[in-house]
Design a protein around this motif. Structure first.
Motif, PDB file in Angstrom:
ATOM      1  N   TYR A 229     -21.741  16.049  17.682  1.00  0.00           N
ATOM      2  CA  TYR A 229     -20.408  16.507  18.053  1.00  0.00           C
ATOM      3  C   TYR A 229     -20.410  17.748  18.928  1.00  0.00           C
ATOM      4  CZ  TYR A 229     -18.654  13.285  14.513  1.00  0.00           C
ATOM      5  OH  TYR A 229     -18.352  12.156  13.779  1.00  0.00           O
ATOM      6  N   THR A 230     -21.467  18.535  18.877  1.00  0.00           N
ATOM      7  CA  THR A 230     -21.447  19.838  19.549  1.00  0.00           C
ATOM      8  C   THR A 230     -22.289  19.900  20.813  1.00  0.00           C
ATOM      9  OG1 THR A 230     -23.242  20.605  18.112  1.00  0.00           O
ATOM     10  CG2 THR A 230     -20.969  21.030  17.385  1.00  0.00           C
ATOM     11  N   LYS A 231     -23.351  19.097  20.916  1.00  0.00           N
ATOM     12  CA  LYS A 231     -24.194  19.136  22.110  1.00  0.00           C
ATOM     13  C   LYS A 231     -23.437  18.573  23.313  1.00  0.00           C
ATOM     14  CE  LYS A 231     -28.527  18.297  22.322  1.00  0.00           C
ATOM     15  NZ  LYS A 231     -29.886  17.697  22.268  1.00  0.00           N
ATOM     16  N   THR A 232     -23.668  19.145  24.475  1.00  0.00           N
ATOM     17  CA  THR A 232     -23.053  18.641  25.702  1.00  0.00           C
ATOM     18  C   THR A 232     -24.091  18.086  26.673  1.00  0.00           C
ATOM     19  OG1 THR A 232     -23.093  20.882  26.640  1.00  0.00           O
ATOM     20  CG2 THR A 232     -21.063  20.167  25.538  1.00  0.00           C
ATOM     21  N   THR A 233     -25.366  18.306  26.375  1.00  0.00           N
ATOM     22  CA  THR A 233     -26.447  17.737  27.184  1.00  0.00           C
ATOM     23  C   THR A 233     -27.533  17.238  26.243  1.00  0.00           C
ATOM     24  OG1 THR A 233     -27.585  19.868  27.382  1.00  0.00           O
ATOM     25  CG2 THR A 233     -26.009  19.284  29.129  1.00  0.00           C
ATOM     26  N   GLY A 234     -28.388  16.400  26.770  1.00  0.00           N
ATOM     27  CA  GLY A 234     -29.501  15.916  25.978  1.00  0.00           C
ATOM     28  C   GLY A 234     -29.186  14.620  25.258  1.00  0.00           C
ATOM     29  N   ARG A 235     -30.004  14.333  24.264  1.00  0.00           N
ATOM     30  CA  ARG A 235     -29.938  13.054  23.561  1.00  0.00           C
ATOM     31  C   ARG A 235     -29.367  13.247  22.162  1.00  0.00           C
ATOM     32  NH1 ARG A 235     -32.031   8.549  25.364  1.00  0.00           N
ATOM     33  NH2 ARG A 235     -32.308   6.772  23.989  1.00  0.00           N
ATOM     34  N   VAL A 236     -28.494  12.332  21.769  1.00  0.00           N
ATOM     35  CA  VAL A 236     -27.884  12.383  20.442  1.00  0.00           C
ATOM     36  C   VAL A 236     -27.894  10.981  19.839  1.00  0.00           C
ATOM     37  CG1 VAL A 236     -26.380  14.344  20.966  1.00  0.00           C
ATOM     38  CG2 VAL A 236     -25.561  12.007  21.381  1.00  0.00           C
ATOM     39  N   PHE A 237     -27.688  10.947  18.539  1.00  0.00           N
ATOM     40  CA  PHE A 237     -27.500   9.678  17.842  1.00  0.00           C
ATOM     41  C   PHE A 237     -26.130   9.692  17.193  1.00  0.00           C
ATOM     42  CE2 PHE A 237     -27.325   7.016  14.122  1.00  0.00           C
ATOM     43  CZ  PHE A 237     -27.900   5.830  14.544  1.00  0.00           C
ATOM     44  N   MET A 238     -25.390   8.593  17.350  1.00  0.00           N
ATOM     45  CA  MET A 238     -24.107   8.494  16.673  1.00  0.00           C
ATOM     46  C   MET A 238     -23.706   7.036  16.512  1.00  0.00           C
ATOM     47  SD  MET A 238     -21.307   9.821  19.498  1.00  0.00           S
ATOM     48  CE  MET A 238     -22.212  11.326  19.877  1.00  0.00           C
TER      49      MET A 238
ATOM     50  N   ARG B  86     -12.373  19.741  24.616  1.00  0.00           N
ATOM     51  CA  ARG B  86     -13.325  20.618  25.303  1.00  0.00           C
ATOM     52  C   ARG B  86     -13.113  20.604  26.810  1.00  0.00           C
ATOM     53  NH1 ARG B  86     -17.451  19.291  28.052  1.00  0.00           N
ATOM     54  NH2 ARG B  86     -17.564  17.174  27.202  1.00  0.00           N
ATOM     55  N   ARG B  87     -12.906  19.423  27.380  1.00  0.00           N
ATOM     56  CA  ARG B  87     -12.698  19.331  28.828  1.00  0.00           C
ATOM     57  C   ARG B  87     -11.420  20.054  29.243  1.00  0.00           C
ATOM     58  NH1 ARG B  87     -14.908  13.982  28.075  1.00  0.00           N
ATOM     59  NH2 ARG B  87     -12.815  13.171  27.638  1.00  0.00           N
TER      60      ARG B  87
ATOM     61  N   ASP C  61     -10.807  23.309  14.627  1.00  0.00           N
ATOM     62  CA  ASP C  61     -11.186  24.343  15.589  1.00  0.00           C
ATOM     63  C   ASP C  61     -11.024  23.867  17.026  1.00  0.00           C
ATOM     64  OD1 ASP C  61     -11.792  26.028  13.510  1.00  0.00           O
ATOM     65  OD2 ASP C  61     -13.962  25.697  13.586  1.00  0.00           O
ATOM     66  N   ALA C  62     -11.133  22.561  17.242  1.00  0.00           N
ATOM     67  CA  ALA C  62     -10.955  22.002  18.585  1.00  0.00           C
ATOM     68  C   ALA C  62      -9.484  21.869  18.965  1.00  0.00           C
ATOM     69  CB  ALA C  62     -11.641  20.647  18.678  1.00  0.00           C
ATOM     70  N   GLY C  63      -8.580  22.142  18.025  1.00  0.00           N
ATOM     71  CA  GLY C  63      -7.156  22.001  18.306  1.00  0.00           C
ATOM     72  C   GLY C  63      -6.658  20.582  18.153  1.00  0.00           C
TER      73      GLY C  63
END
Length: 424
Positions: free
Chosen positions: A17-26, A41-42, A78-80
């Motif tokens: 949920y927090t990373k904006t670059t790189g590799r994630v699993f979901m 965020r955008r 927190d993200a609104g």
């Protein structure tokens, strides 16, 4: 694990949920939650003071959204983004209508609200009146609404199979069809941008096999969208107040559809998979696209061999309305066009209409739900799969290319039926 396997150091579950670059699993459910977080965020990065609102009604295959948000409630707040599950599907959709009125309210506490409604396929039917009215009255230019439909094509957890595309078309609502979990995030970004530009609410298909799966993937950078060359009608395309009942609402839908087409031309979401010269084309969308790629792999056809033979694939991201310039450019000059889509032939019927409306770009032959003799070809019932499609694709390719022996290869990968043994 091999020497080339990338190692993720210090990876935390919250990174999805927090990373904006790189590799994630979901999972697909987690990706839907992140769709709202990413939009918040955008907007913040763009200097927009917006809030998010998520509402809907649980039910497989989107039954875990409320649980996943509950596990990450502080992050969502927190993200609104406000989450309020509805007592039924239509109440959640009615709330979404209200979110698009914020920009016309003199007492507003933010610039706009973007909405995300979710519900399983029968919930789309049940909430149809609210969804239809919400789309007709429109989205706000800094808000926008995504309508996530948990479609159960294979009747895995429903009383019957269902496909929400036709309902969305009845609501005059564009329909996005991501192929896997990795496409959820960029398709949602595109969908919100489309909704804001056109004033349309945007349908978003989340089928069982996709939303209930999980995968690791590289996060894509935020996309920059081109403002289309489009002149809106007097009064604009978006929600306004007051907007009393009358024919102007229906007339505005025509302008909004034109805006959708202009946006899709300026910011393509459909693509030619390999982009080489081809005389045989396959048109796909959603999960069927991955099924086609796997079917070709089973037949021994990769990008290199496809280029040598003259085969290419056109992947459709927005099922309806189909952006015609790219589709017709792909179809033009083909000896045969094979349309592979799960359930009803929505793309196929639009292509037939476009071939009539825009003459001179029709392929020599097009087949899909039926072949050139009227015989059933790609089934519209149940679900598609790579092995089934390998048989159909092999047959069509052998009709267009010589000395391939693909039908024989397809027969070898088709499991033989088990003989029925009768005791006694």
């Amino acid at each position: 694990m091999t020497d080339q396997t990338p190692i993720l150091r210090d990876y935390a579950l919250s990174d999805r949920y927090t990373k904006t670059t790189g590799r994630v699993f979901m999972t697909g459910t987690q990706a839907i939650v992140r769709m709202a977080l990413d939009q918040a965020r955008r907007d913040k990065a763009a200097g927009l003071d917006t809030r998010g609102y998520v509402s809907g009604y649980r039910g497989s295959p989107v039954g875990g959204i409320d649980l996943e948000i509950g596990r990450n409630l502080e992050l969502v707040k927190d993200a609104g983004v406000t989450f309020l599950p509805a007592v039924n599907e239509e109440f959640g959709a009615t709330q979404m209508i209200g979110t698009q009125q914020v920009e016309t309210d003199p007492h507003k506490t933010c610039e706009a609200v973007f909405g995300l409604w979710y519900g399983k396929g029968p919930g789309v039917d049940r909430a149809g009146d609210a969804l239809k009215h919400g789309n007709a009255y429109g989205a706000s230019p800094n808000g926008g609404v995504l309508v996530v439909a948990g479609d159960d094509h294979g009747c895995v957890s429903s009383s019957m199979s269902h496909q929400s595309d036709v309902a969305f078309m009845n609501f005059f609502m564009p329909v996005l069809n991501p192929a896997n979990v990795a496409e959820f995030l960029p398709f949602a970004e595109w969908g919100y941008a489309l909704s804001r530009f056109s004033g349309m609410w945007v349908g978003f298909k989340a089928i069982s096999e996709t939303v209930e799966s999980g995968m690791s993937f590289e996060l894509q950078p935020d996309r920059s969208f081109v403002t289309p060359d489009f002149t809106p009608p007097e009064g604009g395309l978006h929600y306004r107040w007051p907007d009393l009942p009358g024919p102007q609402i229906e007339a505005r839908l025509e302008h909004k559809k034109n805006a959708v087409m202009a946006f899709a031309r300026a910011n393509p979401i459909d693509r030619a998979e390999w982009g080489h010269k081809a005389r045989f084309g396959i048109v796909t969308t959603g999960k069927a696209h991955l099924d086609v790629l796997e079917a070709l792999r089973l037949l021994g056809i990769d990008k290199t061999r496809a280029a040598a033979l003259g085969i290419d694939i056109y992947k459709v991201g927005m099922v309806w309305p189909l952006e015609h310039e790219g589709a017709l450019e792909f179809a033009q000059g083909k000896d045969e066009l094979l349309v592979v889509e799960e359930k009803r032939g929505i793309i196929e019927s639009q292509l037939k209409e476009y071939f009539y409306d825009f003459p001179g770009r029709k392929p020599r032959r097009m087949v899909g739900k039926r072949d050139e003799t009227g015989k059933r070809l790609i089934p519209w019932t149940s679900e598609l799969g790579p092995v089934m499609l390998a048989r159909h694709i092999a047959d069509r390719l052998e009709r267009n290319f010589v000395d391939l022996d693909l039908v024989e290869i397809a027969a070898k990968i088709t499991p033989e039926p088990h003989p029925i043994r009768v005791s006694g």
